[in-house]
Every structure is written in C-alpha cells, then in structure tokens.
Design an enzyme around this catalytic site. Structure first.
Site, PDB file in Angstrom:
ATOM      1  N   VAL A  25       0.836  -1.209   0.000  1.00  0.00           N
ATOM      2  CA  VAL A  25       0.000   0.000   0.000  1.00  0.00           C
ATOM      3  C   VAL A  25       0.870   1.258   0.000  1.00  0.00           C
ATOM      4  O   VAL A  25       0.379   2.351   0.232  1.00  0.00           O
ATOM      5  CB  VAL A  25      -0.930  -0.009   1.229  1.00  0.00           C
ATOM      6  CG1 VAL A  25      -1.917  -1.168   1.158  1.00  0.00           C
ATOM      7  CG2 VAL A  25      -0.149  -0.015   2.539  1.00  0.00           C
ATOM      8  N   HIS A  83      -4.350  -4.263  -2.377  1.00  0.00           N
ATOM      9  CA  HIS A  83      -4.763  -3.948  -0.998  1.00  0.00           C
ATOM     10  C   HIS A  83      -4.922  -2.449  -0.758  1.00  0.00           C
ATOM     11  O   HIS A  83      -4.922  -1.992   0.389  1.00  0.00           O
ATOM     12  CB  HIS A  83      -3.760  -4.546  -0.001  1.00  0.00           C
ATOM     13  CG  HIS A  83      -3.718  -6.044  -0.043  1.00  0.00           C
ATOM     14  ND1 HIS A  83      -2.668  -6.780   0.471  1.00  0.00           N
ATOM     15  CD2 HIS A  83      -4.576  -6.954  -0.556  1.00  0.00           C
ATOM     16  CE1 HIS A  83      -2.894  -8.069   0.278  1.00  0.00           C
ATOM     17  NE2 HIS A  83      -4.040  -8.209  -0.337  1.00  0.00           N
TER      18      HIS A  83
END
Ligand code: APR
Length: 246
Positions: free
Chosen positions: A105, A121
C-alpha cells in the site's frame, strides 16, 4: 544467492512475452518499510492486526487506528523506491505484456516509474469515507483536520483506503489481477510470504494455466514447491541482476 539460480531466472524471463509480477512487503524492506511477518521487525510482531487493521478495531478506537496509519503514512512518504522497484520499472518495456500486481500500500512501484500497477490492498496515501458514501481523498495533505477527520459529505469518519483483515478486495481489481496472472507465460513472485489470500492464489492460478514461476525471497515460502526457481536473495540485489539483460 547462487549465480546458477540468477542465471536460471534470467533464462526463464529472456524471451518471455507476457509477464505478471506479484510483490509483497519484502520488495519495500530495503526502502526502510517494515514487512508484516518478519519475526523481529515485522509490524505484526509488534502490533495486533485485529486491533489496528480491521473495521472492528477502527470502530473500537478510531483515533488509535488513525494515528497508527498516519505514522505509517509519514514513513512511506519519506521512503524512496529501491533498486528492486527500479529494476521492475525499467524491465516492463521489454515485454509484450507486463503487469505488476502488488499487495503493498506504499505506492513505491508507481514512484519508481512502474505503469500498469494493480494495487490489490489499496494505498495508504489515500483515505475514504468509512461509511462508503463515495468520498475519497487521494492527497493526504488535503485531508480535513481531525484524528480521524470526518467525511465532509456524510459526517462519518474517514479511514485509510486499504483492505483490512476480514474485508473483500475490490472485485474489479481482483479480476484484473487474476486475468494478468492466468494470461502470463511467466509469473515473478517477489518478497511475499504468500500467506494471505486471494493474493497468494495468483501464482497458483498462473501455474495451472501453464506459466513458469520465479520466486525471489531470502526465505522459504509456501509457494516454493510450484516454482521453477527460487532465488534466495533480497529483491534489491537479485532483481537488477535477473532483469538487466532480459
Ligand atoms: N527482498 C525480498 N524479500 C524479502 C526481503 C527483501 N529485501 N525482506 C524480507 N523479504 C520477504 C520475507 O522473507 C517474507 O517472505 O518478504 C516476505 C514478507 O512477507 P510478509 O511480511 O508476510 O508480507 P506480505 O507477504 O506482503 O503480506 C501480505 O498481509 O498483513 C497483510 O495486507 C498485508 O499486504 C499484506 C499481506
């Protein structure tokens, strides 16, 4: 890191046309971003994922979770892409199709110049409305004040735009990743413990569709048995050597 494994990996990638890459926290470790499951330094060795990376944890204590992500966001903003990120970015143009699927991320692949990146994600630099009213802040500097801030439209809280434990991935994003994996002739798996699904299922699906699998990881993973070669090395050392001349 054996020269023979590097050579084998290079052979598999040389001449490959459609490549899919799956990366995990290990590819960002050399940029100073801690992994999740490293015994000593991993985030989950120090923090409780149920308390900090779940919607239940957020409901229980929104300021605690918001501050924890704010600290991680600051660290990510200070970090720089490493030689592993850069080697992947530079290699993409040498293949007919090159798709970079990441569980990370931190946005470091895009900052390294990679295009066609699938963030499975989410991204820690983005925030969205907890009540899913549709409000999204792409720029952390544009966030309203508060820990956490309130959604300007529905007054619910804002939360990090990342996938928490127990949450589903965006089906459109997942479908894109599955197609890239099953279309690939080579799947390169870098810096993931391959313990979290559905991400860890992508190399298996690629294999079932005939792809060769190359793993780069200093440690063993559950995916090793399906790999054509496992390069026991850090991404920043191995990827430039594997990808430089393919
Ligand atoms: N280069 C390559 N691999 C490395 C390096 C490095 N420099 N350093 C560590 N690794 C490897 C470790 O051996 C381990 O197998 O990276 C892997 C990191 O595994 P995890 O910490 O489990 O991270 P990841 O697989 O990305 O986790 C998946 O779990 O916590 C959730 O949502 C979170 O996206 C994350 C998901």
């Amino acid at each position: 890191m054996s020269g023979a494994d590097i050579e084998r990996a290079r052979q598999i990638l040389t001449g490959a046309r459609r490549v899919a890459v799956l990366t995990g926290a290990g590819v960002s470790a050399e940029s100073g971003i801690p992994t999740f499951r490293d015994a000593q330094t991993g985030l989950w060795a120090k923090f409780d994922p149920a308390q900090l990376a779940s919607s239940e944890g957020f409901r229980a204590d929104p300021p605690l979770v918001w501050r924890w992500y704010a600290a991680r966001r600051a660290r990510v903003s200070e970090a720089k892409p490493n030689a592993g990120h850069r080697a992947l970015a530079a290699a993409a143009a040498r293949f007919e199709q090159f798709t970079l699927i990441t569980q990370n991320v931190d946005g470091l692949h895009v900052r390294a110049g990679s295009r066609n990146v699938i963030e499975l994600h989410g991204n820690i630099l983005r925030s969205k409305c907890f009540a899913e009213c549709g409000v999204v802040f792409a720029d952390p500097d544009a966030l309203p004040p508060g820990e956490p801030p309130h959604c300007p439209r529905c007054k619910s809280f804002l939360r990090p735009d990342v996938v928490w434990f127990g949450e589903m991935l965006d089906p459109v994003v997942l479908e894109r990743a599955e197609r890239a994996a099953t279309d690939s002739s080579v799947m390169l798996v870098v810096g993931t413990s391959a313990l979290v699904y559905p991400a860890a299922g992508l190399p298996l699906a690629a294999r079932r569709h005939g792809a060769q699998v190359v793993i780069v990881n200093p440690d063993e993973t559950d995916l090793d048995p399906i790999a054509d070669v496992c390069v026991r090395a850090r991404a920043g050392e191995a990827l430039p050597q594997i990808l430089a001349t393919v």
